[in-house]
Enzyme design. Sequence first.
Site, PDB file in Angstrom:
ATOM      1  N   ARG A 110     -11.148  26.811   5.557  1.00  0.00           N
ATOM      2  CA  ARG A 110     -10.257  25.655   5.425  1.00  0.00           C
ATOM      3  C   ARG A 110     -10.036  25.090   6.817  1.00  0.00           C
ATOM      4  O   ARG A 110      -9.605  25.788   7.716  1.00  0.00           O
ATOM      5  CB  ARG A 110      -8.912  26.035   4.810  1.00  0.00           C
ATOM      6  CG  ARG A 110      -8.187  24.817   4.226  1.00  0.00           C
ATOM      7  CD  ARG A 110      -6.775  25.129   3.779  1.00  0.00           C
ATOM      8  NE  ARG A 110      -5.929  25.397   4.903  1.00  0.00           N
ATOM      9  CZ  ARG A 110      -5.085  26.428   4.990  1.00  0.00           C
ATOM     10  NH1 ARG A 110      -4.980  27.295   4.015  1.00  0.00           N
ATOM     11  NH2 ARG A 110      -4.339  26.599   6.072  1.00  0.00           N
ATOM     12  N   GLU A 128      -7.036  23.577  13.593  1.00  0.00           N
ATOM     13  CA  GLU A 128      -7.897  24.762  13.674  1.00  0.00           C
ATOM     14  C   GLU A 128      -8.653  24.914  12.365  1.00  0.00           C
ATOM     15  O   GLU A 128      -8.266  24.361  11.347  1.00  0.00           O
ATOM     16  CB  GLU A 128      -7.079  26.034  13.924  1.00  0.00           C
ATOM     17  CG  GLU A 128      -6.145  26.353  12.774  1.00  0.00           C
ATOM     18  CD  GLU A 128      -5.914  27.845  12.566  1.00  0.00           C
ATOM     19  OE1 GLU A 128      -6.402  28.667  13.340  1.00  0.00           O
ATOM     20  OE2 GLU A 128      -5.241  28.171  11.575  1.00  0.00           O
ATOM     21  N   ASN A 130      -9.912  27.782   9.556  1.00  0.00           N
ATOM     22  CA  ASN A 130      -9.602  29.141   9.088  1.00  0.00           C
ATOM     23  C   ASN A 130     -10.819  29.662   8.347  1.00  0.00           C
ATOM     24  O   ASN A 130     -11.203  29.105   7.325  1.00  0.00           O
ATOM     25  CB  ASN A 130      -8.413  29.122   8.127  1.00  0.00           C
ATOM     26  CG  ASN A 130      -7.161  28.582   8.804  1.00  0.00           C
ATOM     27  OD1 ASN A 130      -6.511  29.281   9.563  1.00  0.00           O
ATOM     28  ND2 ASN A 130      -6.858  27.320   8.563  1.00  0.00           N
ATOM     29  N   LYS A 287      -9.741  31.177  18.633  1.00  0.00           N
ATOM     30  CA  LYS A 287      -9.256  29.945  19.274  1.00  0.00           C
ATOM     31  C   LYS A 287      -9.942  29.689  20.621  1.00  0.00           C
ATOM     32  O   LYS A 287     -10.065  28.549  21.046  1.00  0.00           O
ATOM     33  CB  LYS A 287      -7.739  29.996  19.384  1.00  0.00           C
ATOM     34  CG  LYS A 287      -7.098  29.941  17.995  1.00  0.00           C
ATOM     35  CD  LYS A 287      -5.594  30.016  17.997  1.00  0.00           C
ATOM     36  CE  LYS A 287      -5.024  29.642  16.636  1.00  0.00           C
ATOM     37  NZ  LYS A 287      -5.120  30.679  15.609  1.00  0.00           N
ATOM     38  N   LYS A 348      -1.361  29.019  22.736  1.00  0.00           N
ATOM     39  CA  LYS A 348      -1.758  29.883  21.615  1.00  0.00           C
ATOM     40  C   LYS A 348      -2.459  31.145  22.110  1.00  0.00           C
ATOM     41  O   LYS A 348      -3.416  31.061  22.865  1.00  0.00           O
ATOM     42  CB  LYS A 348      -2.735  29.146  20.689  1.00  0.00           C
ATOM     43  CG  LYS A 348      -2.177  27.886  20.064  1.00  0.00           C
ATOM     44  CD  LYS A 348      -3.174  27.298  19.068  1.00  0.00           C
ATOM     45  CE  LYS A 348      -2.614  26.046  18.424  1.00  0.00           C
ATOM     46  NZ  LYS A 348      -3.475  25.559  17.339  1.00  0.00           N
ATOM     47  N   GLU A 352      -3.845  34.832  14.198  1.00  0.00           N
ATOM     48  CA  GLU A 352      -3.867  33.983  13.010  1.00  0.00           C
ATOM     49  C   GLU A 352      -2.672  34.359  12.147  1.00  0.00           C
ATOM     50  O   GLU A 352      -2.133  35.442  12.267  1.00  0.00           O
ATOM     51  CB  GLU A 352      -5.145  34.234  12.189  1.00  0.00           C
ATOM     52  CG  GLU A 352      -6.450  34.029  12.916  1.00  0.00           C
ATOM     53  CD  GLU A 352      -6.717  32.587  13.266  1.00  0.00           C
ATOM     54  OE1 GLU A 352      -6.230  31.691  12.541  1.00  0.00           O
ATOM     55  OE2 GLU A 352      -7.407  32.348  14.261  1.00  0.00           O
ATOM     56  N   GLY A 353      -2.338  33.463  11.249  1.00  0.00           N
ATOM     57  CA  GLY A 353      -1.320  33.807  10.261  1.00  0.00           C
ATOM     58  C   GLY A 353       0.035  33.191  10.547  1.00  0.00           C
ATOM     59  O   GLY A 353       0.989  33.432   9.818  1.00  0.00           O
TER      60      GLY A 353
HETATM   61  P1  ADP Z   1      -2.468  30.110  12.972  1.00  0.00           P
HETATM   62  O1  ADP Z   1      -3.889  30.485  13.156  1.00  0.00           O
HETATM   63  O2  ADP Z   1      -1.514  31.190  13.345  1.00  0.00           O
HETATM   64  O3  ADP Z   1      -2.212  29.522  11.613  1.00  0.00           O
HETATM   65  P2  ADP Z   1      -2.467  27.407  14.046  1.00  0.00           P
HETATM   66  O4  ADP Z   1      -3.258  27.069  15.216  1.00  0.00           O
HETATM   67  O5  ADP Z   1      -2.967  26.932  12.718  1.00  0.00           O
HETATM   68  O6  ADP Z   1      -2.201  28.973  14.046  1.00  0.00           O
HETATM   69  O7  ADP Z   1      -1.011  26.839  14.222  1.00  0.00           O
HETATM   70  C1  ADP Z   1       0.010  27.057  13.265  1.00  0.00           C
HETATM   71  C2  ADP Z   1       0.741  25.750  13.009  1.00  0.00           C
HETATM   72  O8  ADP Z   1       1.298  25.224  14.222  1.00  0.00           O
HETATM   73  C3  ADP Z   1      -0.162  24.641  12.489  1.00  0.00           C
HETATM   74  O9  ADP Z   1      -0.324  24.733  11.091  1.00  0.00           O
HETATM   75  C4  ADP Z   1       0.582  23.399  12.949  1.00  0.00           C
HETATM   76  O10 ADP Z   1       1.641  23.101  12.043  1.00  0.00           O
HETATM   77  C5  ADP Z   1       1.175  23.815  14.263  1.00  0.00           C
HETATM   78  N1  ADP Z   1       0.276  23.426  15.371  1.00  0.00           N
HETATM   79  C6  ADP Z   1      -0.758  24.157  15.845  1.00  0.00           C
HETATM   80  N2  ADP Z   1      -1.418  23.491  16.827  1.00  0.00           N
HETATM   81  C7  ADP Z   1      -0.790  22.311  16.961  1.00  0.00           C
HETATM   82  C8  ADP Z   1      -0.987  21.176  17.814  1.00  0.00           C
HETATM   83  N3  ADP Z   1      -1.965  21.136  18.716  1.00  0.00           N
HETATM   84  N4  ADP Z   1      -0.161  20.119  17.669  1.00  0.00           N
HETATM   85  C9  ADP Z   1       0.851  20.138  16.759  1.00  0.00           C
HETATM   86  N5  ADP Z   1       1.106  21.189  15.947  1.00  0.00           N
HETATM   87  C10 ADP Z   1       0.299  22.260  16.037  1.00  0.00           C
HETATM   88 MG    MG Z   2      -5.381  30.171  11.731  1.00  0.00          MG
END
Ligand code: ADP
Ligand code: MG
Length: 475
Positions: A110, A128, A130, A287, A348, A352-353
Amino acid sequence: MLHSALPGLADRVREAREYALSRGLLKYGAQGQVVHLPFTLTPWQAPERFVQQVHSLAGSFNRLYARVSHDHDFLRQTLEPAARTDEFVSRMLACLPEDPPGRPELFLTRNDFMPLQTPEGPSPRQVEINMIAASLGPASQKVNDLQRFLYREEDLGKRILPTRPGDEQIRVLVQAWRLFGDPQARILFVLPPGEKGVFDQLTLASALVLEHGVPMLRCTMEELGREGEIRAGDLWFRGRRVAMGYFRGGYAPAHYEGEASWNARRLLEASTAISVPSIPAQLANMKMVQGRLTSAEILRRYLPDSEAEAVAATFVAMAPPSEEVTWNGQRAPARELALAFPEDWVLKPQREGGGNNLYGQDMVHRLEAMRPAEDPAFILMEYIRPAAFHSVRLVENEPVEGLCLTEFGTFGAFLMEPGGLERPLVDEDLGYLLRTKDHQSREGLVIGGYAALDVLALEESTRCPGPGEGNPSAR
Ligand code: ADP
Ligand code: MG
């Protein structure tokens, strides 16, 4: 009931809630009780151009990540510096097979985007991808049905873009399982300890068994690691041959309760069973790799120029803190930019999660405390600001109205036979997930309670085909 921007709110709340319960749009609440998943009562409205753009990129992203996962030298080079201080990355990297067995491969992904507001309208920016435990396909399909039912008598209902990612994921899982060629061989659902997304996952599992006659078992990584064994190249578990290990956990260090969990990963990697995802695919998902792919030169190793350009247009600035990035016409180490503009960056770690990112002053403190050796284990990413819009969400039976932001995820599938990287059997967009949250919230988790499942309706001037007129979200 308070005055609401949504006419007939009380009736809609009742109908929506009853529909959600009747169709299993559920999660466990804080006290272990069963409650409906948070979802919206009003769709997010977007121009068709936005949907088409994301849809047109699906194949490129599928092929990009499949090819990257086959470039073990690149994965090692990119992740070894992070592995020096991040034990989880180090342990994952140690599972990278030297001599992978020839077997089919399935990627179920996804890809999450935020709709950045531009003068031409919303434009997708990748948050990102998944590649492990990409969940909520069935739930997204159910909330799509729910809103189309709720607005059945209104024009709005006809503008909702239908999507069936749950059904599509089941179809691809069955197709991959058939490649194994043994109707008795099981699909193993490998669950994290204390799995919370059980309803979503059971929708997939029960359809496999009841509609497609695919035998399936559920287990944890500890159980598989203790009881699994390889016989003549095949993986066996509890007296059954395993065709596929489908991970719904394994992305967080806490899921590895003991050594046996790591053994489970190695067993799957060394056997003929398809691992969804494989270790190389999970490494490609890290990442730090996402950060590296923002380099045009690296991206072009994996995609032809025109595709690389379209994919790169969805990237925002991203780099380990000490490395230079170009942002808003400036070129400087990411750390300097983040310290000077803390509201415009996210820090970051490789996790994940959800719940692992650092923003604002928390980010500043972590950057100031960071040892140089830790630098490659983190990534700074430009903060994406989508336009806020008014939405009505149903959270634990109560309507909540206010300004919201949304995230658009597109489910992907890539299936290949051994050696078939350039001739995939499946290379598809399986549909979408929309998650909408309060405009001040930073996390995107639905089951974690931050965000609500949402639905996309095409803006009036860009109406989509209705039911029976074709489904633009599925090829
Ligand atoms: P994980 O792998 O833990 O799910 P993500 O990178 O998807 O981490 O980040 C989790 C959430 O944080 C995302 O679903 C989004 O809502 C927010 N987020 C992550 N990166 C950004 C960004 N560059 N700008 C704005 N919001 C972000
Ligand atoms: Mg993720």
